[in-house]
Design a protein around this motif. Sequence first.
Motif, PDB file in Angstrom:
ATOM      1  N   LYS A   1     -14.311  30.180  18.039  1.00  0.00           N
ATOM      2  CA  LYS A   1     -15.300  31.426  17.608  1.00  0.00           C
ATOM      3  C   LYS A   1     -14.645  32.150  16.594  1.00  0.00           C
ATOM      4  N   LEU A   2     -13.330  32.294  16.488  1.00  0.00           N
ATOM      5  CA  LEU A   2     -12.515  33.149  15.468  1.00  0.00           C
ATOM      6  C   LEU A   2     -12.791  32.256  14.083  1.00  0.00           C
ATOM      7  N   ARG A   3     -12.692  30.878  14.102  1.00  0.00           N
ATOM      8  CA  ARG A   3     -12.774  30.432  12.974  1.00  0.00           C
ATOM      9  C   ARG A   3     -14.279  29.952  12.445  1.00  0.00           C
ATOM     10  N   GLY A   4     -15.188  30.397  13.259  1.00  0.00           N
ATOM     11  CA  GLY A   4     -16.618  30.323  12.786  1.00  0.00           C
ATOM     12  C   GLY A   4     -17.076  28.876  13.154  1.00  0.00           C
ATOM     13  N   GLN A   5     -16.677  28.029  14.079  1.00  0.00           N
ATOM     14  CA  GLN A   5     -16.812  26.763  14.357  1.00  0.00           C
ATOM     15  C   GLN A   5     -17.978  26.797  15.432  1.00  0.00           C
ATOM     16  N   PRO A   6     -19.228  26.054  15.213  1.00  0.00           N
ATOM     17  CA  PRO A   6     -20.213  25.787  15.943  1.00  0.00           C
ATOM     18  C   PRO A   6     -19.974  25.035  17.210  1.00  0.00           C
ATOM     19  N   VAL A   7     -20.526  25.305  18.327  1.00  0.00           N
ATOM     20  CA  VAL A   7     -20.262  24.453  19.586  1.00  0.00           C
ATOM     21  C   VAL A   7     -21.449  24.111  19.945  1.00  0.00           C
ATOM     22  N   ALA A   8     -22.045  22.715  20.046  1.00  0.00           N
ATOM     23  CA  ALA A   8     -23.390  22.336  20.342  1.00  0.00           C
ATOM     24  C   ALA A   8     -23.636  22.050  21.863  1.00  0.00           C
ATOM     25  N   VAL A   9     -22.573  21.461  22.586  1.00  0.00           N
ATOM     26  CA  VAL A   9     -22.540  21.044  24.107  1.00  0.00           C
ATOM     27  C   VAL A   9     -21.243  21.542  24.882  1.00  0.00           C
ATOM     28  N   LEU A  10     -21.327  22.198  25.971  1.00  0.00           N
ATOM     29  CA  LEU A  10     -20.231  22.484  26.888  1.00  0.00           C
ATOM     30  C   LEU A  10     -20.528  21.508  28.075  1.00  0.00           C
ATOM     31  N   LEU A  11     -19.601  20.686  28.471  1.00  0.00           N
ATOM     32  CA  LEU A  11     -19.838  19.672  29.471  1.00  0.00           C
ATOM     33  C   LEU A  11     -18.739  19.897  30.245  1.00  0.00           C
TER      34      LEU A  11
ATOM     35  N   PRO B   1     -27.882   9.091  26.977  1.00  0.00           N
ATOM     36  CA  PRO B   1     -29.207   9.559  26.609  1.00  0.00           C
ATOM     37  C   PRO B   1     -29.654  10.999  27.081  1.00  0.00           C
ATOM     38  N   VAL B   2     -28.642  11.267  28.192  1.00  0.00           N
ATOM     39  CA  VAL B   2     -28.632  12.869  28.407  1.00  0.00           C
ATOM     40  C   VAL B   2     -28.190  13.788  27.437  1.00  0.00           C
ATOM     41  N   LEU B   3     -26.803  13.300  26.889  1.00  0.00           N
ATOM     42  CA  LEU B   3     -26.467  14.210  25.627  1.00  0.00           C
ATOM     43  C   LEU B   3     -27.366  14.245  24.291  1.00  0.00           C
ATOM     44  N   ASP B   4     -27.739  13.055  24.076  1.00  0.00           N
ATOM     45  CA  ASP B   4     -28.662  12.891  22.991  1.00  0.00           C
ATOM     46  C   ASP B   4     -29.790  14.080  23.125  1.00  0.00           C
ATOM     47  N   ALA B   5     -30.652  14.120  24.160  1.00  0.00           N
ATOM     48  CA  ALA B   5     -31.533  15.085  24.257  1.00  0.00           C
ATOM     49  C   ALA B   5     -31.229  16.563  24.087  1.00  0.00           C
TER      50      ALA B   5
ATOM     51  N   TYR C   1     -26.008  29.831  22.862  1.00  0.00           N
ATOM     52  CA  TYR C   1     -26.813  28.930  22.324  1.00  0.00           C
ATOM     53  C   TYR C   1     -26.314  27.371  22.485  1.00  0.00           C
ATOM     54  N   ALA C   2     -25.036  27.349  23.040  1.00  0.00           N
ATOM     55  CA  ALA C   2     -24.543  25.930  23.444  1.00  0.00           C
ATOM     56  C   ALA C   2     -25.440  25.417  24.569  1.00  0.00           C
ATOM     57  N   ARG C   3     -25.367  24.146  24.486  1.00  0.00           N
ATOM     58  CA  ARG C   3     -26.214  23.563  25.648  1.00  0.00           C
ATOM     59  C   ARG C   3     -25.164  23.292  26.995  1.00  0.00           C
ATOM     60  N   ARG C   4     -25.708  23.656  28.101  1.00  0.00           N
ATOM     61  CA  ARG C   4     -24.693  23.642  29.101  1.00  0.00           C
ATOM     62  C   ARG C   4     -24.931  22.450  30.190  1.00  0.00           C
ATOM     63  N   VAL C   5     -23.807  21.623  30.168  1.00  0.00           N
ATOM     64  CA  VAL C   5     -24.224  20.534  31.354  1.00  0.00           C
ATOM     65  C   VAL C   5     -23.145  20.409  32.426  1.00  0.00           C
ATOM     66  N   LEU C   6     -23.594  20.484  33.533  1.00  0.00           N
ATOM     67  CA  LEU C   6     -22.578  20.381  34.710  1.00  0.00           C
ATOM     68  C   LEU C   6     -22.312  18.967  35.203  1.00  0.00           C
ATOM     69  N   LEU C   7     -21.182  18.549  35.432  1.00  0.00           N
ATOM     70  CA  LEU C   7     -20.731  17.099  36.019  1.00  0.00           C
ATOM     71  C   LEU C   7     -20.774  17.640  37.664  1.00  0.00           C
TER      72      LEU C   7
END
Length: 551
Positions: A49-59, A123-127, A82-88
């Motif tokens: 966050k401090l570096r301004g790095q975008p995060v797309a998915v949290l697994l 396929p899940v992460l692609d979506a 706004y990162a997508r959240r996926v639970l294993l």
Amino acid sequence: MKPAILSVDDDPGVSRSVARDLRRHYGENYRIIRAESGAQALDALKELKLRGQPVAVLLADYRMPQMNGMEFLEQAMDLYPYARRVLLTAYADTDAAIDAINVIDLDYYLLKPWDPPEEKLYPVLDAQLEAWSSSDHRPVEETKVIGHRWSARSSEVREFLARNQLPYRWYMADEPEGARLLTSAGVDDTVCPVIVTAEGKALCAPTDSELGDHLGLTTTPSGEFYDLVVIGGGPAGLGAALYGASEGLRTTLIERTATGGQAGQSSRIENYLGFPDGVSGAQLAERARRQALKFGAEVVTTQDVVGLEANGSARTVRFADGRSIDAQTVILSTGVAYRQLATPGIENFTGRGVFYGSAMTEAARCAAQDVYIVGGANSAGQAAVYLARGAKSVTILIRAQSLEASMSYYLIKQIEEHPRITVRTCTEVVGVDGDDHLETITLHNRVTDTDETVAAQYLFLFIGAAPRTDWLDGFVVRDEHGFVVTGPDLVVDGKGPRGWDRDRLPHHLETSVPGVFAAGDVRSDSAKRVASAVGEGAMAVMLVHRYLANP
């Protein structure tokens, strides 16, 4: 800059396996980061966050010690909403995963094992990546604020940015980097504060409205007529906007400064239902704001409402800039403001050592300082505990003989047990002094009738509650303290208030003007607690529906 995909699993073998599969398929376009605990993953997210790095998915794996996957994702939301959240999860944990859909707005839960990844993982992460790419997930660039340490307006700007969750970096005008920025902007320190936007545009001593316009806030309503206008963005207003929009009403919330109200300035709220570890007022307000936006509410900031009129079936809301909007119904949730201390000359030090609220914004500058707090309610106690983390000492000044009548028990215990917090009872501030900022305060002991002058660069005031209702004078009935009277309190001898022209009595939260309701601290005899304010906001919407069905 590549967007990141972060995976967290406490099993090192599984963690490496997930990262390997992710790099194999996504490594060309995404930065793959792995962690082996929720705490480690949060540290990584804070650095990104401090570096301004975008995060797309949290697994995240559900079964982790100390912090499970759902708890991690809930905290990660505050850093990357706004990162997508996926639970294993394992098959036995599917009930928890289903609960997570409601608790943390989970986007997907993935059952272990995910082999082969070509069928069960990719396929899940692609979506999810496609959904993330199509949303507004751009990283917020850093805003620069250059000003003087003891400038009242510089303090106000910092608080405005902080309360609106707008990241910024502070530069002193008389330090080398600050001077270089002023030179680059072609101005000198006489026009401070100067705000440099991420696009490189310099704003000299801007108003809050100008700041909001340039930094992406919504500052003007998009329409001219609404089903519901909510005035005030504290807990009651946010609750009303959320429930109004979620139930299909075209809703706009109007806030003069930032959502959250006084509660939004609280460093830690520990007695709010559903947050056993506590939550900051800013976090609670930001989550509520995002939730209201999710359901379609419009949130307008930096607009000051100065008038309300009844024009036939419409209720007209007038702004300080001369514009107006109409609505079928209005909910007043303007809350209260801290009362001003009557000590002579104290107004000269506001923002220059004397602060009304603002504990979180100024905390970093209080390190190793002796700090004084005036007030005995929960807001004062929360501020004291928060400031004591870095301050040399924190002294709470109250006129009463103890805190018991005004502060929650859990806070009193924390204060009693903290080695750097002292409570001085039967004491009030009767004098302030200093050159360009606060340097000393004079304390009067009401029992011994003696005065004492002490060194103090920081004085925080949390005294009383003055309702923001002067602009309603003559429009709705208010009590002797200015709070809005509603419902049964308006009924005398079985009749409605003077001018009431309906064949029914006012609804429970309805004011003396049909279709205008009040909720939260602004209402006469309200409970003055966050939970009750949120509940009143929701209840007011239920009564709005009742009014719309039978005006």
